[in-house]
Design a protein around this motif. Structure first.
Motif, PDB file in Angstrom:
ATOM      1  N   LEU A 121       0.841  -1.192   0.000  1.00 42.48           N
ATOM      2  CA  LEU A 121       0.000   0.000   0.000  1.00 42.48           C
ATOM      3  C   LEU A 121       0.873   1.237   0.000  1.00 42.48           C
ATOM      4  O   LEU A 121       1.730   1.409   0.874  1.00 42.48           O
ATOM      5  N   GLY A 122       0.693   2.091  -0.996  1.00 44.48           N
ATOM      6  CA  GLY A 122       1.480   3.318  -1.024  1.00 44.48           C
ATOM      7  C   GLY A 122       1.988   3.649  -2.403  1.00 44.48           C
ATOM      8  O   GLY A 122       1.583   3.060  -3.406  1.00 44.48           O
ATOM      9  N   ARG A 123       2.904   4.578  -2.463  1.00 51.36           N
ATOM     10  CA  ARG A 123       3.436   5.038  -3.745  1.00 51.36           C
ATOM     11  C   ARG A 123       4.555   4.116  -4.219  1.00 51.36           C
ATOM     12  O   ARG A 123       5.404   3.689  -3.439  1.00 51.36           O
ATOM     13  N   SER A 182       0.206   4.093  -6.258  1.00 51.19           N
ATOM     14  CA  SER A 182       0.191   5.268  -7.106  1.00 51.19           C
ATOM     15  C   SER A 182       1.631   5.734  -7.267  1.00 51.19           C
ATOM     16  O   SER A 182       2.554   5.146  -6.724  1.00 51.19           O
ATOM     17  N   GLY A 183       1.807   6.806  -8.035  1.00 51.02           N
ATOM     18  CA  GLY A 183       3.152   7.358  -8.172  1.00 51.02           C
ATOM     19  C   GLY A 183       3.687   7.243  -9.580  1.00 51.02           C
ATOM     20  O   GLY A 183       3.066   6.669 -10.484  1.00 51.02           O
ATOM     21  N   PRO A 221      -5.653   1.051  -8.413  1.00 47.29           N
ATOM     22  CA  PRO A 221      -5.245   2.445  -8.190  1.00 47.29           C
ATOM     23  C   PRO A 221      -5.245   2.837  -6.715  1.00 47.29           C
ATOM     24  O   PRO A 221      -5.695   2.092  -5.840  1.00 47.29           O
ATOM     25  N   PHE A 222      -4.765   4.036  -6.472  1.00 47.91           N
ATOM     26  CA  PHE A 222      -4.775   4.646  -5.150  1.00 47.91           C
ATOM     27  C   PHE A 222      -6.146   4.500  -4.498  1.00 47.91           C
ATOM     28  O   PHE A 222      -7.181   4.705  -5.142  1.00 47.91           O
ATOM     29  N   GLN A 223      -6.148   4.131  -3.222  1.00 45.31           N
ATOM     30  CA  GLN A 223      -7.378   3.964  -2.463  1.00 45.31           C
ATOM     31  C   GLN A 223      -7.452   5.025  -1.359  1.00 45.31           C
ATOM     32  O   GLN A 223      -6.630   5.038  -0.454  1.00 45.31           O
ATOM     33  N   VAL A 237      -8.339  -2.362   1.895  1.00 42.50           N
ATOM     34  CA  VAL A 237      -7.142  -3.126   1.546  1.00 42.50           C
ATOM     35  C   VAL A 237      -6.703  -3.972   2.732  1.00 42.50           C
ATOM     36  O   VAL A 237      -6.392  -5.162   2.583  1.00 42.50           O
ATOM     37  N   TYR A 238      -6.678  -3.385   3.930  1.00 42.07           N
ATOM     38  CA  TYR A 238      -6.287  -4.154   5.104  1.00 42.07           C
ATOM     39  C   TYR A 238      -7.221  -5.347   5.321  1.00 42.07           C
ATOM     40  O   TYR A 238      -6.783  -6.423   5.741  1.00 42.07           O
TER      41      TYR A 238
END
Length: 388
Positions: free
Chosen positions: A205-207, A238-239, A262-264, A270-271
């Motif tokens: 999770l993250g960029r 994302s990123g 994509p970014f959430q 997600v968890y």
């Protein structure tokens, strides 16, 4: 000591951890502080607008680039009487510095990162480093979210080890109530993506940027795939490096192992969808995502890198050396082999995590530090009496 303040937050990069930091830090101050946020438009703008609305904050968006942000800060300080400017990161502090000095408003920097060598190489990089170092030494206060990140910056900026500017370490906090029990209340993403219940799912999770170590996760996945291990990696990312990362996965014929979405804006889904979250970071300022996982009861594998090693001390997180795909693969294998036990330990620790990482604690300490900075500036600006 009063905490009633009019705060101008400046965020050059209101993405990921910086955006969520603002949301968590200012989530409990609507009755004591007025908040304005100056930020450029990014792909997370809608999420930032929602965060601002939730905080009761005014959001001032400006065009991209430091010059436009500096102009927006100057305009705000000229039109409105602010108690303090809260700069999110080095560039934000440098961008807001001239307007703060002109208006006589104290400027506090929150450290969200390090001075990365890859961004400060060559003669241009050396000039940027010198300029940033000069400005940082002249700020009114520095707030670090971990001892690791403060020590790193003190080592990188000559002269910062002296008493000025005042510095404090206040570990990050999160809205723990938001994540408590979310693995039950926010289930559904897994089935929406067509992932069977019996499949073991690792999460990222993250960029997708070098700092976050997604390439290390790809290497570890390749090692496990060579053993014919069955698993899936769900990446909500994302990123700038998403396209390159996807191409690398295709070239290594690992694409069937990855589900990339994509970014959430709401990471709780997600968890709830993953069996174990993986954070193979090369460095972190502290690790908001890691703590979100702990508070949600999600098992976690993380590197023992700068920042993470501090925030995850005395937790059930599985720690592996940074930059070590083999160690990461070993930990991922162990997580699959001990699925039930690992889940039970993480669920049992969630209540303690929620008590430990409640953002109200860190927010109160930050406001106290800001009040001290404001008082210091007022005292310094008073004319000194001379003996008769």
């Amino acid at each position: 000591m009063t905490r009633d303040m009019n705060i101008l937050i400046v965020a050059r990069w209101p993405l990921g951890g910086i955006r969520t930091y603002i949301r968590y830090t200012y989530g409990h101050v609507s009755e004591t502080c007025r908040i304005t946020i100056v930020a450029p438009e990014t792909h997370e703008l809608q999420a930032l607008r929602q965060d601002a609305a939730r905080l009761g904050a005014r959001l001032v968006t400006c065009g991209d680039g430091c010059a436009r942000i500096a102009k927006a800060v100057h305009t705000e300080l000229r039109r409105t009487s602010y108690s303090i400017v809260h700069s999110q990161g080095f560039i934000s502090a440098a961008t807001s510095y001239p307007a703060c000095r002109l208006a006589g408003v104290p400027n506090v920097l929150t450290l969200h990162g390090i001075l990365e060598e890859r961004l400060l190489s060559g003669w241009k990089g050396s000039m940027k480093r010198a300029a940033l170092s000069s400005i940082v030494r002249r700020l009114d206060g520095i707030h670090a979210v971990s001892n690791d990140i403060l020590k790193n910056v003190e080592n990188d900026i000559p002269g910062l080890r002296q008493n000025h500017p005042p510095r404090t370490v206040i570990e990050n906090g999160i809205d723990t109530a938001w994540f408590a029990g979310c693995r039950l209340t926010h289930a559904g993403l897994r089935h929406e993506l067509g992932i069977a219940d019996h499949e073991f799912v690792f999460g990222f999770l993250g960029r997708m940027m070098p700092q976050k170590g997604f390439d290390i996760l790809v290497d570890a996945a390749g090692m496990l795939a060579a053993e014919n291990r069955r698993f899936r990696i769900l990446a909500a990312a994302s990123g700038d490096y998403v396209r390159e990362s996807c191409e690398e996965i295709r070239c290594r014929e690992l694409y069937d192992l990855f589900t990339i979405i994509p970014f959430q804006a709401d990471p709780r889904r997600v968890y709830a969808a993953v069996d174990t979250l993986v954070m193979p970071s090369r460095w972190e300022a502290w690790g908001l995502v890691a703590v979100e996982a702990l508070c949600s009861g999600t098992p976690l594998i993380a590197s023992s890198c700068l920042g993470l090693r501090e925030s995850l001390a005395n937790t059930p997180a599985m720690m592996v050396p940074p930059e070590n795909p083999q160690a990461l693969a070993d930990a991922m294998r162990a997580a699959m082999d001990t699925r039930r036990d690992t889940s039970a330990r993480s669920q049992a620790f969630a209540a303690e995590a929620c008590a430990r990482f409640d953002s109200r604690k860190s927010t109160n300490r930050l406001l106290e530090f800001m009040n001290t900075v404001i008082a210091n500036q007022r005292n310094a600006s008073r004319p000194k009496r001379t003996a008769a």
